[in-house]
Enzyme design. Sequence first.
Site, PDB file in Angstrom:
ATOM      1  N   CYS A   1       1.335  -0.814  -0.182  1.00 63.55           N
ATOM      2  CA  CYS A   1      -0.439  -0.012   0.061  1.00 63.55           C
ATOM      3  C   CYS A   1       0.980   1.323   0.162  1.00 63.55           C
ATOM      4  O   CYS A   1       2.254   1.076  -0.050  1.00 63.55           O
ATOM      5  CB  CYS A   1      -1.079   0.231   1.020  1.00 63.55           C
ATOM      6  SG  CYS A   1      -0.478  -0.068   2.859  1.00 63.55           S
TER       7      CYS A   1
ATOM      8  N   ASN B   1       1.984   1.829   4.497  1.00 65.74           N
ATOM      9  CA  ASN B   1       2.608  -0.074   4.979  1.00 65.74           C
ATOM     10  C   ASN B   1       2.334   0.566   5.970  1.00 65.74           C
ATOM     11  O   ASN B   1       2.901  -1.242   6.890  1.00 65.74           O
ATOM     12  CB  ASN B   1       3.840   0.142   4.997  1.00 65.74           C
ATOM     13  CG  ASN B   1       4.596  -1.878   5.385  1.00 65.74           C
ATOM     14  OD1 ASN B   1       5.761  -1.805   5.555  1.00 65.74           O
ATOM     15  ND2 ASN B   1       3.893  -2.733   4.854  1.00 65.74           N
TER      16      ASN B   1
ATOM     17  N   CYS C   1      -1.471   0.883   7.446  1.00 67.86           N
ATOM     18  CA  CYS C   1      -2.883   0.178   7.471  1.00 67.86           C
ATOM     19  C   CYS C   1      -2.967  -0.800   6.736  1.00 67.86           C
ATOM     20  O   CYS C   1      -3.300  -1.757   6.854  1.00 67.86           O
ATOM     21  CB  CYS C   1      -3.649   1.617   7.421  1.00 67.86           C
ATOM     22  SG  CYS C   1      -2.853   3.582   7.964  1.00 67.86           S
ATOM     23  N   ARG C   2      -3.651  -0.909   5.929  1.00 70.51           N
ATOM     24  CA  ARG C   2      -3.926  -1.558   5.006  1.00 70.51           C
ATOM     25  C   ARG C   2      -3.228  -2.976   4.927  1.00 70.51           C
ATOM     26  O   ARG C   2      -3.134  -4.174   4.514  1.00 70.51           O
ATOM     27  CB  ARG C   2      -4.350  -1.458   3.087  1.00 70.51           C
ATOM     28  CG  ARG C   2      -5.536  -0.622   3.255  1.00 70.51           C
ATOM     29  CD  ARG C   2      -5.476   1.015   2.463  1.00 70.51           C
ATOM     30  NE  ARG C   2      -4.030   1.300   2.009  1.00 70.51           N
ATOM     31  CZ  ARG C   2      -4.288   2.437   0.435  1.00 70.51           C
ATOM     32  NH1 ARG C   2      -4.869   2.470  -0.157  1.00 70.51           N
ATOM     33  NH2 ARG C   2      -2.405   3.121   0.392  1.00 70.51           N
ATOM     34  N   SER C   3      -2.113  -2.563   4.014  1.00 75.50           N
ATOM     35  CA  SER C   3      -1.157  -3.705   3.723  1.00 75.50           C
ATOM     36  C   SER C   3      -0.543  -4.667   4.780  1.00 75.50           C
ATOM     37  O   SER C   3      -0.381  -5.738   4.878  1.00 75.50           O
ATOM     38  CB  SER C   3       0.350  -3.664   3.026  1.00 75.50           C
ATOM     39  OG  SER C   3       1.172  -2.443   3.881  1.00 75.50           O
TER      40      SER C   3
ATOM     41  N   ASP D   1      -9.304   2.673   1.556  1.00 74.41           N
ATOM     42  CA  ASP D   1      -7.278   3.258   2.067  1.00 74.41           C
ATOM     43  C   ASP D   1      -8.321   4.061   3.800  1.00 74.41           C
ATOM     44  O   ASP D   1      -9.549   5.201   3.410  1.00 74.41           O
ATOM     45  CB  ASP D   1      -7.080   4.669   1.358  1.00 74.41           C
ATOM     46  CG  ASP D   1      -6.090   5.377   2.398  1.00 74.41           C
ATOM     47  OD1 ASP D   1      -5.764   4.750   3.294  1.00 74.41           O
ATOM     48  OD2 ASP D   1      -5.398   6.041   1.313  1.00 74.41           O
TER      49      ASP D   1
HETATM   50  P1  4NP Z   1      -1.590   2.965   4.286  1.00 73.01           P
HETATM   51  O1  4NP Z   1      -2.440   4.262   4.870  1.00 73.01           O
HETATM   52  O2  4NP Z   1      -1.041   3.675   2.839  1.00 73.01           O
HETATM   53  O3  4NP Z   1      -2.785   1.476   4.387  1.00 73.01           O
HETATM   54  O4  4NP Z   1      -0.593   2.071   4.919  1.00 73.01           O
HETATM   55  C1  4NP Z   1      -1.873   5.440   5.134  1.00 73.01           C
HETATM   56  C2  4NP Z   1      -0.430   5.595   5.768  1.00 73.01           C
HETATM   57  C3  4NP Z   1      -0.373   6.724   5.634  1.00 73.01           C
HETATM   58  C4  4NP Z   1      -0.591   7.927   4.858  1.00 73.01           C
HETATM   59  C5  4NP Z   1      -1.110   7.435   3.939  1.00 73.01           C
HETATM   60  C6  4NP Z   1      -2.140   6.640   4.035  1.00 73.01           C
HETATM   61  N1  4NP Z   1       0.271   9.534   4.512  1.00 73.01           N
HETATM   62  O5  4NP Z   1      -0.480   9.726   3.614  1.00 73.01           O
HETATM   63  O6  4NP Z   1       0.971   8.987   5.741  1.00 73.01           O
END
Ligand code: 4NP
Length: 156
Positions: free
Chosen positions: A13, A16, A18-20, A130
């Site tokens: 993602c 790294n 939340c989703r992955s 997300d």
């Molecule tokens: P992830 O979520 O890609 O599912 O881990 C996010 C984590 C951080 C950010 C965006 C999405 N960020 O903008 O910092």
Amino acid sequence: MTSKPTLNICFVCLGNICRSPTAHGVFEQLLSDEGVQDLISVDSCGTGDWHIGHAPDPRAVAAARKGGVAIETQQARQLRRADFTAQDLICVMDRQNLTDVRNAAPPSTSAEIRLFRDFVPGNEGAELADPYFGADDGFALTWSQALEAAEALADW
Ligand code: 4NP
């Protein structure tokens, strides 16, 4: 006796955190429930570098814990060139990830790059929600979509 994994899967993602990590944790749990954890290696990473070394977001940890999966010991890392040779399957969460991973891929890559929810019949092309900038209940949706896709991937 542990055997060498026959398939290497990496979930990707943006951050790294939340989703992955959720996908990583739930898919590993399914493999372990089926007793085939030694056959498939599971990893995750992010296309971005903001959260390198961080544990998953506490809201993702809580949603996974509710589903019986512990993800808090994971540590974020960034996608690296070696992933394109080490991984057989790179499962991305959204179309931006797909573009970013494809752009980072060397021409020689042997890894298959797919949207995670593509494995769910009828959800081809769908993105995994997300939850990062939303309310806490977004993490429950992310969890349920990840569980559904992980079950479909395990069937595949
Ligand atoms: P992830 O979520 O890609 O599912 O881990 C996010 C984590 C951080 C950010 C965006 C999405 N960020 O903008 O910092």
